[in-house]
Design a protein around this motif. Structure first.
Motif, short mmCIF file in Angstrom:
data_model
loop_
_atom_site.label_atom_id
_atom_site.label_comp_id
_atom_site.label_asym_id
_atom_site.label_seq_id
_atom_site.Cartn_x
_atom_site.Cartn_y
_atom_site.Cartn_z
N GLY A 66 28.85 80.88 80.63
CA GLY A 66 29.24 79.62 80.02
C GLY A 66 28.51 79.33 78.72
N LEU A 67 27.21 79.61 78.70
CA LEU A 67 26.43 79.33 77.49
C LEU A 67 26.85 80.26 76.35
CD1 LEU A 67 24.23 77.65 76.19
CD2 LEU A 67 22.53 79.32 77.01
N TRP A 68 27.18 81.51 76.68
CA TRP A 68 27.66 82.43 75.66
C TRP A 68 28.95 81.91 75.03
CZ3 TRP A 68 25.00 86.20 73.48
CH2 TRP A 68 23.95 86.79 74.19
N PHE A 69 29.85 81.44 75.88
CA PHE A 69 31.11 80.91 75.35
C PHE A 69 30.85 79.70 74.46
CE2 PHE A 69 34.50 77.78 75.55
CZ PHE A 69 35.59 78.52 75.10
N ALA A 70 30.03 78.77 74.93
CA ALA A 70 29.76 77.55 74.18
C ALA A 70 29.11 77.85 72.83
CB ALA A 70 28.86 76.62 75.00
N VAL A 71 28.14 78.74 72.84
CA VAL A 71 27.46 79.09 71.59
C VAL A 71 28.43 79.75 70.61
CG1 VAL A 71 25.72 80.63 70.59
CG2 VAL A 71 25.15 79.25 72.59
N ALA A 72 29.28 80.65 71.12
CA ALA A 72 30.25 81.32 70.25
C ALA A 72 31.24 80.32 69.67
CB ALA A 72 30.99 82.40 71.03
N PHE A 73 31.72 79.39 70.49
CA PHE A 73 32.68 78.40 70.01
C PHE A 73 32.05 77.49 68.95
CE2 PHE A 73 34.93 74.41 69.90
CZ PHE A 73 36.27 74.78 69.98
N VAL A 74 30.86 76.98 69.22
CA VAL A 74 30.20 76.07 68.27
C VAL A 74 29.82 76.82 67.00
CG1 VAL A 74 28.17 74.62 67.91
CG2 VAL A 74 29.38 74.55 70.09
N ALA A 75 29.32 78.04 67.13
CA ALA A 75 28.97 78.83 65.95
C ALA A 75 30.19 79.08 65.08
CB ALA A 75 28.34 80.15 66.37
N THR A 76 31.34 79.34 65.72
CA THR A 76 32.58 79.53 64.96
C THR A 76 32.91 78.28 64.14
OG1 THR A 76 33.48 81.06 66.61
CG2 THR A 76 35.06 79.99 65.16
N LEU A 133 38.49 68.07 49.25
CA LEU A 133 38.31 69.01 50.36
C LEU A 133 36.86 69.03 50.85
CD1 LEU A 133 40.39 72.26 49.68
CD2 LEU A 133 40.62 70.63 51.56
N LYS A 134 35.93 68.99 49.90
CA LYS A 134 34.51 69.01 50.29
C LYS A 134 34.16 67.82 51.15
CE LYS A 134 29.85 69.33 48.38
NZ LYS A 134 29.03 69.42 47.14
N ARG A 135 34.62 66.63 50.76
CA ARG A 135 34.36 65.43 51.53
C ARG A 135 35.03 65.49 52.90
NH1 ARG A 135 35.41 62.41 47.74
NH2 ARG A 135 37.60 61.95 48.19
N ASN A 136 36.23 66.07 52.92
CA ASN A 136 36.95 66.19 54.18
C ASN A 136 36.22 67.11 55.16
OD1 ASN A 136 39.32 65.53 55.78
ND2 ASN A 136 39.96 67.64 55.47
N PHE A 137 35.74 68.24 54.67
CA PHE A 137 35.04 69.17 55.57
C PHE A 137 33.64 68.69 55.92
CE2 PHE A 137 38.51 72.07 54.80
CZ PHE A 137 38.58 72.76 56.01
N LEU A 138 33.08 67.80 55.11
CA LEU A 138 31.83 67.18 55.51
C LEU A 138 32.07 66.28 56.72
CD1 LEU A 138 28.85 66.71 54.98
CD2 LEU A 138 29.48 64.91 53.35
N ARG A 139 33.17 65.54 56.69
CA ARG A 139 33.53 64.72 57.86
C ARG A 139 33.78 65.61 59.08
NH1 ARG A 139 37.38 62.63 54.03
NH2 ARG A 139 36.71 60.68 53.08
N ILE A 140 34.54 66.69 58.86
CA ILE A 140 34.90 67.59 59.97
C ILE A 140 33.66 68.17 60.63
CG2 ILE A 140 35.94 69.84 60.51
CD1 ILE A 140 38.14 69.16 58.49
N ILE A 141 32.70 68.64 59.82
CA ILE A 141 31.53 69.29 60.41
C ILE A 141 30.67 68.28 61.18
CG2 ILE A 141 29.84 69.08 58.52
CD1 ILE A 141 29.24 72.09 58.98
N ILE A 142 30.67 67.02 60.74
CA ILE A 142 29.95 65.99 61.49
C ILE A 142 30.58 65.79 62.86
CG2 ILE A 142 29.45 63.51 61.57
CD1 ILE A 142 29.08 63.65 58.50
N TRP A 143 31.91 65.72 62.91
CA TRP A 143 32.60 65.61 64.20
C TRP A 143 32.33 66.84 65.07
CZ3 TRP A 143 35.66 62.02 66.74
CH2 TRP A 143 35.92 60.83 66.06
N GLN A 144 32.30 68.03 64.45
CA GLN A 144 32.08 69.25 65.23
C GLN A 144 30.66 69.36 65.75
OE1 GLN A 144 33.55 72.09 62.35
NE2 GLN A 144 35.58 72.15 63.31
N ILE A 145 29.71 68.82 65.01
CA ILE A 145 28.34 68.76 65.53
C ILE A 145 28.29 67.85 66.75
CG2 ILE A 145 26.01 67.92 65.03
CD1 ILE A 145 26.45 68.85 62.12
N PHE A 146 29.02 66.73 66.68
CA PHE A 146 29.09 65.80 67.81
C PHE A 146 29.68 66.49 69.04
CE2 PHE A 146 31.46 61.90 69.57
CZ PHE A 146 30.41 61.57 70.41
#
Length: 383
Positions: free
Chosen positions: A104-114, A132-145
């Motif tokens: 499970g941890l391998w899957f989670a790490v691979a997904f988040v790293a992707t 685009l830069k501002r949009n992907f800044l928002r996206i990466i914040i959501w993905q960190i969450f």
């Protein structure tokens, strides 16, 4: 700028590059892993796990397709980024069968790293494009969450892992619908998303072909190992024709028309988000489940239809039909009568399940798919 890593929007159709097709090969393996996992764990728990993994795999793939809709895969840095994502995708795919146990941890790490690599690269690639830069800044914040929940789930076990990963998937899937709203950064404006409709349609179409190809591989491999009785031969024929019918339904004239509609839309981002980000997950899930049903009908074409077998034999085509119906509605904003009728007919087959053999039930679902494909083709010719 000459050193830009982004595609130019010159009015011509952005073709799908060979490196994008190469990238997709990793997901052939992922789709196979999910279908085999469902086949070997044909329970409610197994179905939930397979659905969660399919949702995660699709999300990882479609996000990368959005990226290559903007980034030019002919540029070396973009290709290198795709190769890194391929490696992470392979790690994610290999961990799928044991994602809910020891890997499970391998899957989670691979997904988040992707997610981090993909969005981080786009922050660099779009450094000269403020929107685009501002949009992907928002996206990466959501993905960190969401990543917090992915990693926490990988560290936990049992129901805790399922619950945390469901929360992660909810965050992943709700973020585009929330326009990636972030305090201080506002929300994204989909009207500014310069989507190349033809490229997006082609990319999603290629993923559907991957899934249909995996279905044919399962049918061929199972048929090759089976004893060729008349029932087994008939089951193989039914599975093959059913796959052809699904291809016919998906790649109808509406598929080409949809890319034109999106290309000319005043808000192409909203249409692409609905039609090519959310709706296809049901189509993909339907094909995967149908492949499992095809294998079951090949292995046991006769006898009583168990409830779990009936669920995949009917549920696969039904999911596919619902996904196709919603995708068409999202683009053309009108209901497809043949597809509505197909959904109703497939759902009604639950009444026939206790009275037919697996081969008979598979033949009935294939007959519905053929009828819908023929009805749509006839409707277009007479329109």
């Amino acid at each position: 700028m000459t050193d830009s890593l982004l595609r130019t929007r010159d009015g011509h159709h952005a073709r799908v590059g060979f490196v994008e097709l190469f990238f997709d090969l990793v997901f052939v393996f992922a789709v196979t892993q999910i279908s085999h996992s469902l086949l070997h764990h044909l329970t409610w728990e197994g179905a939930i796990h397979a659905a969660m993994m399919a949702a995660a795999v699709w999300w990882s793939w479609i996000y990368t397709s959005w990226v290559t809709n903007w980034a030019d895969p002919e540029r070396v840095p973009v290709r290198v980024a795709l190769f890194v994502l391929m490696g992470l995708g392979l790690l994610m795919s290999t961990s799928l069968p044991e994602a809910f146990t020891e890997k499970g941890l391998w899957f989670a790490v691979a997904f988040v790293a992707t997610s981090m690599v993909r969005s981080g690269f786009m922050l660099f690639a779009a450094r000269d494009n403020a929107m685009l830069k501002r949009n992907f800044l928002r996206i990466i914040i959501w993905q960190i969450f969401s990543g917090v929940f992915w990693i926490a789930g990988g560290l936990m076990e049992g129901e805790w892992r399922v619950g945390l990963w469901l929360a992660a998937l909810f965050i992943e899937y709700i973020s585009p619908a929330m326009f990636y709203r972030v305090p201080g950064l506002g929300r994204a404006n989909t009207a500014e998303w310069t989507v190349e409709g033809g490229h997006m349609a082609e990319r999603v179409g290629l993923f559907v072909i991957i899934c249909l190809g995996e279905s044919l591989l399962i049918t061929g491999a199972t048929f090759a190992e089976a004893t060729w009785t008349p029932e087994v031969i008939a089951a193989a024929a039914v599975a093959f024709v059913g796959t052809l019918a699904m291809w016919w339904i998906y790649f109808s004239a509406a598929h080409e028309a949809a890319s034109e509609v999106i290309s000319k839309a005043s808000d192409p981002g909203t249409l692409a988000r609905r039609a090519y980000t959310y709706c296809p997950i049901l189509i993909v899930a339907g094909i995967i489940v149908t492949a499992v049903g095809d294998e079951l009908s090949l292995v046991h074409p006769t006898g009583h239809v168990e409830p779990a077998v009936a669920a995949v034999l009917i549920g696969g085509p039904l999911l596919f039909m619902i996904g196709g119906l919603l995708a068409k509605l999202a683009v053309f904003e009108r209901w497809s009568i043949p597809r509505v009728a197909g959904c109703v007919a497939l759902a009604a087959l639950w009444l026939a399940a206790p009275f037919v053999m697996p081969l008979g039930l598979a033949a009935l679902t294939t007959a519905v798919l053929i009828a819908v494909a023929g009805w749509e083709t006839w409707s277009l010719r007479t329109a």
